[in-house]
Design an enzyme around this catalytic site. Sequence first.
Site, PDB file in Angstrom:
ATOM      1  N   GLY A  12       1.178  -1.162   4.410  1.00 22.15           N
ATOM      2  CA  GLY A  12      -0.239  -0.935   4.004  1.00 22.15           C
ATOM      3  C   GLY A  12       0.023   0.376   3.371  1.00 22.15           C
ATOM      4  O   GLY A  12       0.868   1.363   2.388  1.00 22.15           O
ATOM      5  N   CYS A  13      -1.313   0.527   2.694  1.00 24.22           N
ATOM      6  CA  CYS A  13      -2.301   1.335   2.100  1.00 24.22           C
ATOM      7  C   CYS A  13      -1.196   3.327   2.627  1.00 24.22           C
ATOM      8  O   CYS A  13      -1.105   3.289   3.613  1.00 24.22           O
ATOM      9  CB  CYS A  13      -3.585   1.508   1.804  1.00 24.22           C
ATOM     10  SG  CYS A  13      -4.214   2.902   1.365  1.00 24.22           S
TER      11      CYS A  13
END
Length: 178
Positions: A12-13
């Site tokens: 993810g981020c």
Amino acid sequence: MSKTETITLAGGCFWCLEAVYEQVRGVVAVESGYSNGQVLNPSYEQVCGGETGHAEVVKIEFDPAVVSLRELLEVFFSIHDPTTRNRQGNDVGPQYRSGIYTHDEAQAAVAREVLAEVNAATGNRAVTELEPVANYWRAEAYHQHYFVQHPGQGYCAFVVAPKVEKFRHSFTRLMKPA
């Protein structure tokens, strides 16, 4: 002085992963970047467009005498969902995929073992890539240590902070001293 190793992870981020791994004892450095895509030296905007093939990653330098790769991967699988392809929560796109990008065969062997355990626990639903690191590029300076610098920013407060808290609660034994 102990010899360090490096592992590159996508979940993810990169702000989320970076914020957690900066707090793990034995982690010497964490750098946000882009990896395993086709474009040379991509920008954040290019990666977010989903056309470069890169994942948002963190490159983690760690001392294996203090924290093992297995422990780092246990943290990894606890702070992101390895069963959603190209997505973590509201972050959607190939840049948000789950990936373990190894730097040697010994790391790949450990990662295969841990990934097999995750698959056993999830009914073979993990979609985490396991590949050698390739075409890594450091992210822009403003992405480095983002959570530490912007804890009150909306995304940090509502997405990053809960992941950090989950780590602190679940892995107290791995936290750096205050």
